[in-house]
Design a protein around this motif. Structure first.
Motif, PDB file in Angstrom:
ATOM      1  N   LYS A 103      18.537  14.459  26.697  1.00 14.89           N
ATOM      2  CA  LYS A 103      19.696  14.643  27.572  1.00 14.89           C
ATOM      3  C   LYS A 103      19.277  14.889  29.019  1.00 14.89           C
ATOM      4  N   GLY A 104      18.023  14.578  29.297  1.00 18.00           N
ATOM      5  CA  GLY A 104      17.516  14.798  30.645  1.00 18.00           C
ATOM      6  C   GLY A 104      16.831  16.130  30.837  1.00 18.00           C
ATOM      7  N   GLY A 105      16.836  16.956  29.797  1.00 15.98           N
ATOM      8  CA  GLY A 105      16.192  18.255  29.882  1.00 15.98           C
ATOM      9  C   GLY A 105      14.995  18.345  28.956  1.00 15.98           C
ATOM     10  N   TYR A 106      14.499  19.563  28.793  1.00 19.55           N
ATOM     11  CA  TYR A 106      13.311  19.786  27.969  1.00 19.55           C
ATOM     12  C   TYR A 106      13.476  21.029  27.111  1.00 19.55           C
ATOM     13  N   ILE A 107      12.817  21.013  25.965  1.00 20.30           N
ATOM     14  CA  ILE A 107      12.710  22.187  25.112  1.00 20.30           C
ATOM     15  C   ILE A 107      11.338  22.791  25.367  1.00 20.30           C
ATOM     16  N   GLU A 108      11.311  24.051  25.717  1.00 19.51           N
ATOM     17  CA  GLU A 108      10.047  24.699  26.041  1.00 19.51           C
ATOM     18  C   GLU A 108       9.155  24.789  24.795  1.00 19.51           C
ATOM     19  N   PRO A 109       7.857  24.596  24.971  1.00 25.58           N
ATOM     20  CA  PRO A 109       6.947  24.625  23.822  1.00 25.58           C
ATOM     21  C   PRO A 109       6.880  26.012  23.197  1.00 25.58           C
ATOM     22  N   THR A 110       6.738  26.035  21.891  1.00 25.08           N
ATOM     23  CA  THR A 110       6.613  27.301  21.166  1.00 25.08           C
ATOM     24  C   THR A 110       5.162  27.683  20.923  1.00 25.08           C
ATOM     25  N   GLY A 111       4.258  26.738  21.129  1.00 28.65           N
ATOM     26  CA  GLY A 111       2.850  26.995  20.875  1.00 28.65           C
ATOM     27  C   GLY A 111       2.496  27.006  19.397  1.00 28.65           C
ATOM     28  N   ARG A 112       3.457  26.661  18.538  1.00 27.18           N
ATOM     29  CA  ARG A 112       3.218  26.716  17.101  1.00 27.18           C
ATOM     30  C   ARG A 112       2.597  25.423  16.599  1.00 27.18           C
ATOM     31  N   GLN A 113       1.716  25.575  15.639  1.00 27.94           N
ATOM     32  CA  GLN A 113       1.059  24.432  15.021  1.00 27.94           C
ATOM     33  C   GLN A 113       1.870  23.937  13.832  1.00 27.94           C
ATOM     34  N   THR A 122       0.859  -1.186   0.000  1.00 24.72           N
ATOM     35  CA  THR A 122       0.000   0.000   0.000  1.00 24.72           C
ATOM     36  C   THR A 122       0.889   1.228   0.000  1.00 24.72           C
ATOM     37  N   ALA A 123       0.410   2.297  -0.623  1.00 22.13           N
ATOM     38  CA  ALA A 123       1.097   3.590  -0.609  1.00 22.13           C
ATOM     39  C   ALA A 123       0.039   4.645  -0.339  1.00 22.13           C
ATOM     40  N   VAL A 124       0.191   5.354   0.761  1.00 18.63           N
ATOM     41  CA  VAL A 124      -0.834   6.293   1.218  1.00 18.63           C
ATOM     42  C   VAL A 124      -0.166   7.599   1.639  1.00 18.63           C
ATOM     43  N   THR A 125      -0.734   8.722   1.200  1.00 18.13           N
ATOM     44  CA  THR A 125      -0.276  10.013   1.702  1.00 18.13           C
ATOM     45  C   THR A 125      -1.257  10.511   2.753  1.00 18.13           C
ATOM     46  N   GLY A 126      -0.756  11.316   3.662  1.00 17.57           N
ATOM     47  CA  GLY A 126      -1.599  11.873   4.707  1.00 17.57           C
ATOM     48  C   GLY A 126      -1.091  13.241   5.120  1.00 17.57           C
ATOM     49  N   VAL A 127      -1.862  13.910   5.968  1.00 18.35           N
ATOM     50  CA  VAL A 127      -1.450  15.179   6.555  1.00 18.35           C
ATOM     51  C   VAL A 127      -1.461  15.009   8.072  1.00 18.35           C
ATOM     52  N   MET A 128      -0.285  15.141   8.683  1.00 16.26           N
ATOM     53  CA  MET A 128      -0.174  15.044  10.140  1.00 16.26           C
ATOM     54  C   MET A 128      -0.169  16.451  10.718  1.00 16.26           C
ATOM     55  N   ARG A 129      -1.045  16.682  11.695  1.00 25.94           N
ATOM     56  CA  ARG A 129      -1.198  18.001  12.307  1.00 25.94           C
ATOM     57  C   ARG A 129      -1.031  17.909  13.816  1.00 25.94           C
ATOM     58  N   GLY A 130      -0.653  19.001  14.405  1.00 26.13           N
ATOM     59  CA  GLY A 130      -0.537  19.050  15.853  1.00 26.13           C
ATOM     60  C   GLY A 130      -0.037  20.410  16.293  1.00 26.13           C
ATOM     61  N   THR A 131       0.155  20.556  17.620  1.00 25.10           N
ATOM     62  CA  THR A 131       0.618  21.813  18.203  1.00 25.10           C
ATOM     63  C   THR A 131       1.713  21.524  19.211  1.00 25.10           C
ATOM     64  N   PHE A 132       2.832  22.212  19.099  1.00 19.48           N
ATOM     65  CA  PHE A 132       3.932  22.078  20.051  1.00 19.48           C
ATOM     66  C   PHE A 132       3.534  22.837  21.314  1.00 19.48           C
ATOM     67  N   SER A 133       2.733  22.171  22.165  1.00 18.72           N
ATOM     68  CA  SER A 133       2.095  22.843  23.295  1.00 18.72           C
ATOM     69  C   SER A 133       2.578  22.368  24.655  1.00 18.72           C
ATOM     70  N   ALA A 134       3.499  21.413  24.685  1.00 15.49           N
ATOM     71  CA  ALA A 134       4.006  20.889  25.947  1.00 15.49           C
ATOM     72  C   ALA A 134       5.511  20.691  25.830  1.00 15.49           C
ATOM     73  N   PRO A 135       6.239  20.660  26.960  1.00 10.52           N
ATOM     74  CA  PRO A 135       7.697  20.505  26.900  1.00 10.52           C
ATOM     75  C   PRO A 135       8.116  19.247  26.137  1.00 10.52           C
TER      76      PRO A 135
END
Length: 205
Positions: A160-170, A142-155
């Protein structure tokens, strides 16, 4: 005879395109070539990630196996993945599944794939796929295209044991998946394609 699995590894997106073109050539879409070389009954898609694109009907002349595999894949993305219902991933993936990622690495086993997919939802809990603009099947492929969506809303864990702060960008990225299916109706091998540069740019990284 071409080994389809080796071809997928060797040529990536080119193979996806070849499979789609092969489906067209085999009469799996209603587009017809005219004497002038123009296509009749076909309208080019706009950018699916921009919105306004829906999932078309399944191609014509599918075998029962091909239709089953495409239906399973729809359920995988639209319901299982989008709801993060990982207990159902074995409906579409074999326990020993090998998954090839866009950056070239691969993983083995369904649990590792579940862990990797779940990691997306840590920093983008609204991640979802609700449209498959192109869907073709041929035999056990099978060969299927899709659109993946989301929001960078959480750390986001940085590994490396740390986190990147969310940008809130979709984000909304075009992706493609090629699957090799077994007789039990699950994928033995899955190839994922998307543009990581576009992905990270959209979320502000």
């Amino acid at each position: 005879m071409i080994n389809r699995r080796d071809a997928l590894r060797a040529s990536g997106l080119a193979t996806f395109g070849a499979l789609a073109l092969g489906a067209v050539d085999a009469g799996l879409t209603p587009a017809e070539a005219t004497a002038s070389g123009q296509l009749r009954g076909w309208t080019p898609l706009p950018d699916p990630a921009a919105g306004g694109v829906t999932s078309p009907p399944f191609p014509k002349n599918l075998t029962a196996e091909e239709r089953r595999n495409l239906k399973t894949f729809d359920e995988l993305d639209f319901t299982v993945f989008s709801s993060a219902d990982w207990a159902r991933l074995d409906e579409s993936h074999a326990k020993h599944v090998r998954v090839h990622w866009p950056d070239g690495h691969y993983t083995d086993g369904i649990q590792k794939h579940i862990d990797d997919l779940a990691a997306l939802f840590v920093w983008a809990p609204d991640t979802n796929i609700q449209v498959h603009p192109l869907r073709v099947a041929k035999g056990n492929l099978t060969a299927v295209t899709g659109v993946m969506r989301g929001t960078f809303s959480a750390p986001m864990p940085d590994g490396k044991g740390g986190y990147i702060e969310p940008t809130g960008r979709q984000y909304a990225i075009n992706m493609a998946t090629v699957g090799l299916w077994n007789r039990r109706g699950t994928m033995d091998e899955e190839f994922l394609f998307w543009d990581n540069q576009t992905f990270y740019s959209q979320i502000g990284l």
